[in-house]
Design a protein around this motif. Structure first.
Motif, PDB file in Angstrom:
ATOM      1  N   THR A 245       0.841  -1.203   0.000  1.00  0.00           N
ATOM      2  CA  THR A 245       0.000   0.000   0.000  1.00  0.00           C
ATOM      3  C   THR A 245       0.869   1.244   0.000  1.00  0.00           C
ATOM      4  O   THR A 245       1.805   1.359   0.787  1.00  0.00           O
ATOM      5  CB  THR A 245      -0.940  -0.013   1.226  1.00  0.00           C
ATOM      6  N   SER A 246       0.555   2.151  -0.918  1.00  0.00           N
ATOM      7  CA  SER A 246       1.203   3.466  -0.943  1.00  0.00           C
ATOM      8  C   SER A 246       0.139   4.493  -0.595  1.00  0.00           C
ATOM      9  O   SER A 246      -0.923   4.511  -1.209  1.00  0.00           O
ATOM     10  CB  SER A 246       1.721   3.793  -2.349  1.00  0.00           C
ATOM     11  N   GLY A 247       0.431   5.350   0.382  1.00  0.00           N
ATOM     12  CA  GLY A 247      -0.585   6.312   0.788  1.00  0.00           C
ATOM     13  C   GLY A 247      -0.018   7.701   0.999  1.00  0.00           C
ATOM     14  O   GLY A 247       1.193   7.868   1.193  1.00  0.00           O
ATOM     15  N   ALA A 288       4.636  -5.572  -6.324  1.00  0.00           N
ATOM     16  CA  ALA A 288       3.500  -4.929  -5.655  1.00  0.00           C
ATOM     17  C   ALA A 288       3.903  -3.528  -5.183  1.00  0.00           C
ATOM     18  O   ALA A 288       3.166  -2.549  -5.359  1.00  0.00           O
ATOM     19  CB  ALA A 288       3.040  -5.787  -4.470  1.00  0.00           C
ATOM     20  N   ASP A 289       5.113  -3.430  -4.612  1.00  0.00           N
ATOM     21  CA  ASP A 289       5.602  -2.151  -4.086  1.00  0.00           C
ATOM     22  C   ASP A 289       5.755  -1.116  -5.207  1.00  0.00           C
ATOM     23  O   ASP A 289       5.247   0.011  -5.127  1.00  0.00           O
ATOM     24  CB  ASP A 289       6.964  -2.394  -3.394  1.00  0.00           C
ATOM     25  N   ALA A 290       6.426  -1.516  -6.287  1.00  0.00           N
ATOM     26  CA  ALA A 290       6.662  -0.586  -7.392  1.00  0.00           C
ATOM     27  C   ALA A 290       5.346  -0.141  -8.022  1.00  0.00           C
ATOM     28  O   ALA A 290       5.130   1.052  -8.267  1.00  0.00           O
ATOM     29  CB  ALA A 290       7.556  -1.246  -8.447  1.00  0.00           C
ATOM     30  N   PHE A 291       4.442  -1.098  -8.250  1.00  0.00           N
ATOM     31  CA  PHE A 291       3.192  -0.733  -8.927  1.00  0.00           C
ATOM     32  C   PHE A 291       2.254   0.071  -8.021  1.00  0.00           C
ATOM     33  O   PHE A 291       1.473   0.882  -8.517  1.00  0.00           O
ATOM     34  CB  PHE A 291       2.493  -1.972  -9.493  1.00  0.00           C
ATOM     35  N   SER A 292       2.323  -0.134  -6.699  1.00  0.00           N
ATOM     36  CA  SER A 292       1.433   0.683  -5.846  1.00  0.00           C
ATOM     37  C   SER A 292       1.858   2.148  -5.926  1.00  0.00           C
ATOM     38  O   SER A 292       1.021   3.048  -5.992  1.00  0.00           O
ATOM     39  CB  SER A 292       1.406   0.170  -4.397  1.00  0.00           C
ATOM     40  N   THR A 293       3.157   2.394  -5.979  1.00  0.00           N
ATOM     41  CA  THR A 293       3.648   3.774  -6.125  1.00  0.00           C
ATOM     42  C   THR A 293       3.284   4.315  -7.513  1.00  0.00           C
ATOM     43  O   THR A 293       2.807   5.443  -7.646  1.00  0.00           O
ATOM     44  CB  THR A 293       5.183   3.808  -5.927  1.00  0.00           C
ATOM     45  N   ALA A 294       3.517   3.492  -8.541  1.00  0.00           N
ATOM     46  CA  ALA A 294       3.250   3.924  -9.925  1.00  0.00           C
ATOM     47  C   ALA A 294       1.777   4.269 -10.129  1.00  0.00           C
ATOM     48  O   ALA A 294       1.448   5.315 -10.704  1.00  0.00           O
ATOM     49  CB  ALA A 294       3.669   2.823 -10.896  1.00  0.00           C
TER      50      ALA A 294
HETATM   51 MG    MG Z   1       6.051   1.394  -3.359  1.00  0.00          MG
END
Ligand code: MG
Ligand code: ADP
Length: 339
Positions: A245-247, A288-294
């Motif tokens: 999750t990126s928030g 998951a990390d990269a795409f949540s930011t993207a």
């Molecule tokens: Mg991220």
């Protein structure tokens, strides 16, 4: 991270060490937390004994600490800092891990048309969300010429990374935690544990089943809590998958009524405005990390399209609080309250 924050995280870490629950004959669930990568890391495993669980969890913590030493943009000794100091000068020989993650990050940049861009480092270094430092507009504008993932040169044979322009900086902050969760899971598997869950703050990777054969339940935080009861927006059952999750609520400050947060639009150098939070479910934590930011940077419409194109699942809370989920996730996620 400031000291008060570190101490608070440490207190939470100590409080959640030990046996979490017992279920089924023989195998039990154990959990331990600590502070690594400037954040809270929790490892949960299914094991036959506390000794076996404890030893494996310590090894997993060791893997994460090692990666932090390579990837941190804050430590002068890290490989990433060395690459940044050598910008415009020379390629830098890096470990297989730094090379792999940099290559993977450039691939996501390509797939998201640069919404995800690790050369954002030239801009992200200007912002300080603890001291509430908002950079000058002129400096932000000036540095935009240093943000371009296409300029990064990777030599896989020599295992080197080169930033050709002086002043360029890479920042792996948007992928390092998910990648660390992946590597910690690899270590737990190497230790012979059949199931586990590694959470590096909001980057979580699970594998295997709990003793009662269920998957791991993971809560997704409500980006705008108003009380204790609405802390969790949705619960997701994770089976051999990662969620990130990126928030805009993790690292931010409010200045003159405007929210400034740590997810920057590489096109402008300012915080991306389209979303409050984005959760992405993928086979691996780094993805998951990269795409949540993207997806956060792309905003809800383009973000949903990119998720579909990449074959990933996700939940987006847009800037007005509207929640959208990809079709494949709708049956596997339980929304709480009104969301
Ligand atoms: Mg991220
Ligand atoms: P968190 O660190 O809270 O898990 P993210 O995974 O979204 O959140 O990462 C945000 C961090 O990534 C920022 O603090 C910054 O270091 C870096 N970053 C910010 N914007 C971008 C971007 N557009 N592309 C790649 N990295 C970014």
């Amino acid at each position: 991270m400031n000291i008060t924050c570190s101490l608070r995280l440490l207190a939470v870490a100590l409080a959640c060490a030990g046996i979490l629950s017992c279920s089924g004959p023989g195998e039990k669930v154990f959990r331990k937390g600590t502070v690594l990568m400037d954040t809270m890391v929790t490892v949960t495993v299914v094991a036959a004994s506390e000794e076996k669980a404890g030893a494996a969890i310590e090894k997993a913590f060791g893997v994460i600490a090692h990666l932090d030493g390579l990837l941190s943009a804050f430590s002068e000794q890290s490989e990433v800092s060395l690459v940044n100091r050598s910008a415009g000068i020379a390629p830098v020989k890096v470990s297989a891990e730094t090379l792999e993650l940099t290559a993977m990050a450039l691939d996501v940049a390509e797939k998201t048309d640069g919404a995800f861009d690790i050369t954002i480092g030239a801009e992200s270094v200007l912002w300080d969300f603890v001291t509430k430092r908002r950079p000058d507009d002129a400096v932000i504008r000036e540095r935009l010429g240093l943000v371009n993932y296409r300029l990064v040169r990777i030599d896989k044979k020599q295992s080197t990374v080169f930033l050709p322009k002086k002043g360029m900086r890479i920042d792996l902050g948007a992928v390092a935690k998910g990648y660390a969760a992946d590597k910690a899971v690899e270590e737990l598997k190497r230790q012979g544990l059949a199931a586990g869950l590694v959470a590096v703050a909001g980057d979580i990777r699970g594998y295997g089943r709990k003793p009662d054969r269920s998957g791991w339940s993971v809560g997704i935080r409500n980006p705008r809590m108003t009380g204790r009861d609405d802390e969790i927006m949705a619960v997701l059952e994770l089976r051999d998958r990662a969620v990130s999750t990126s928030g805009d609520y993790e690292r931010y400050f409010i200045l003159d009524g405007k929210r400034y947060h740590h997810i920057l639009d590489p096109g402008t150098g300012y915080p991306a405005a389209g979303c409050r939070s984005v959760s992405v479910v993928a086979p691996m934590g780094a993805g998951a990390d990269a795409f949540s930011t993207a997806v956060f940077v792309l905003g809800p419409e383009k973000g949903m399209a990119v998720l579909e194109m990449a074959g990933l699942e996700g939940v987006i809370v847009d800037k007005d609080g509207r929640v959208r989920a990809t079709p494949g996730l709708r049956d596997r996620i339980a929304f709480q309250g009104n969301n």
